[in-house]
Scaffold this active site. Sequence first.
Site, PDB file in Angstrom:
ATOM      1  N   ALA A 145      -1.856   3.345   4.394  1.00 62.83           N
ATOM      2  CA  ALA A 145      -0.369   3.518   4.388  1.00 62.83           C
ATOM      3  C   ALA A 145      -0.088   5.128   4.290  1.00 62.83           C
ATOM      4  O   ALA A 145       1.213   5.594   4.692  1.00 62.83           O
ATOM      5  CB  ALA A 145       0.660   2.654   3.541  1.00 62.83           C
TER       6      ALA A 145
ATOM      7  N   GLY B  76      -6.730  -1.253  -0.253  1.00 65.29           N
ATOM      8  CA  GLY B  76      -6.884  -1.019   1.124  1.00 65.29           C
ATOM      9  C   GLY B  76      -5.673  -0.369   2.045  1.00 65.29           C
ATOM     10  O   GLY B  76      -5.853   0.657   2.583  1.00 65.29           O
ATOM     11  N   GLU B  77      -4.743  -1.427   1.739  1.00 57.84           N
ATOM     12  CA  GLU B  77      -3.424  -1.214   2.867  1.00 57.84           C
ATOM     13  C   GLU B  77      -2.848  -0.075   2.351  1.00 57.84           C
ATOM     14  O   GLU B  77      -2.255   0.559   3.129  1.00 57.84           O
ATOM     15  CB  GLU B  77      -2.721  -2.593   2.951  1.00 57.84           C
ATOM     16  N   VAL B  78      -2.776   0.138   0.883  1.00 54.51           N
ATOM     17  CA  VAL B  78      -2.030   1.078   0.322  1.00 54.51           C
ATOM     18  C   VAL B  78      -2.555   2.760   0.777  1.00 54.51           C
ATOM     19  O   VAL B  78      -1.805   3.633   1.295  1.00 54.51           O
ATOM     20  CB  VAL B  78      -1.977   0.976  -1.107  1.00 54.51           C
TER      21      VAL B  78
END
Length: 421
Positions: free
Chosen positions: A68, A63-65
């Site tokens: 980003a 999710g964070e990738v």
Amino acid sequence: MFILYCLLQLFFLPVLLLLIIPAMAIPKYRGRIPARLGAGLSAIIPASAASQKTIWVHALSVGEVTSAIPLLEGLRRDHPRHRIVFSIATRSGHTIARKLAANLVDYIIPSPIDLLPVVMLFVHRIRPMLFILVETDFWPGLLGYLRLKNIPAVLVNGRISEKSMKGYYRFRFFFRPLFRSFRYLFMQTEFDAKAMNTLGVGEKCIKTAGNLKFDTNILNNSAANELHSLFPSEKTLLIAGSTHPGEEEVLFQVFKTLRHSFPHLLLIVAPRNPNRKEEICSLAESLDLDIECRTSMNSSRSPIFLLDTIGELINFYSLSHIAFIGGSLVNYGGHNPVEPALFGIPVLFGPYMSDFHEIALSLLRAGGGLQVKDGNELQQSLESFLASDRKREKYGFAAQQCIQQQRGVINNHMEILNKLM
């Protein structure tokens, strides 16, 4: 706090080693733990020239990738000659980073385990002029050492759920200095910004910048086009993204009922954890429903399609006609509804959307989202969308407009980040 943390690490080092060494015997950790301890780092990242500036971006997992990606695009656009190092904590996140960010960054590496000698090794090798943390994964050792070396750290896409806030406030003696380690904290919403201020972070450091996923542009058009062949053109595709235990049974029961009136309906289930595929397939079979998995098929012949891969959800959203957001019928705080809304389809979710409260609220206000309290309401709402193409198109257009009006978030970030570089 940094000194105390390091002393505690030294005291408990034998215990930590007793945990780390056995973990290295587990296949999925065998190669990753040595890399997270710094093994082979010098071979991956060559020593930089004295004049070369390096930005270190870190993301926890999948999710964070994906969050980003707009940031990495902005950094590469504004600083084409800077070196960008992208670190990821999990194996699945690393896999997605290689798919989505390979052409945006110079190096993709595992993140360091938060032991001071390891942190020192990574910082010395990377030599960042700026450290950017995406959303979460706060480690006192890394943040403390960066502050000691006067390397600015910035949090982007920060968010605080009500549940997290209670924990942060209860242990604010620990989290307050941790959050104060950041030069700036870019929070997604006003609620997140106020929560951070309540924890004792100065207002000058806190910026309400919006959700980076509003600027998502990571659809793989060639891959999406290939997926069209999986589903007959006459099918109506209902996708349930990022589902959790307790939701699939409700979805299957609703789908089974709807199929009597809408025989061309096809359900795509994308569990948050693809490793649950055996459990989900067994559940479908117990309800006399045929199900096929993405990893074992070339075309859809069953009424239920299980997306048991990572990194393809956005492509399947682009093909679908109606979306349901998982983690919202059961109390997991919901998941991000931005991606399906971007493709102009109605977005349904349950009563538990605390992690994305403001985005969900904006979709409801715009007439692009619909909130249901249980399986009965979900069935009724889906029936209304399936019975009326006009209603489906109206909600889908409103959802897309709602997101389009909030794009440009990356510019809010880059304006300040550029001043730090």
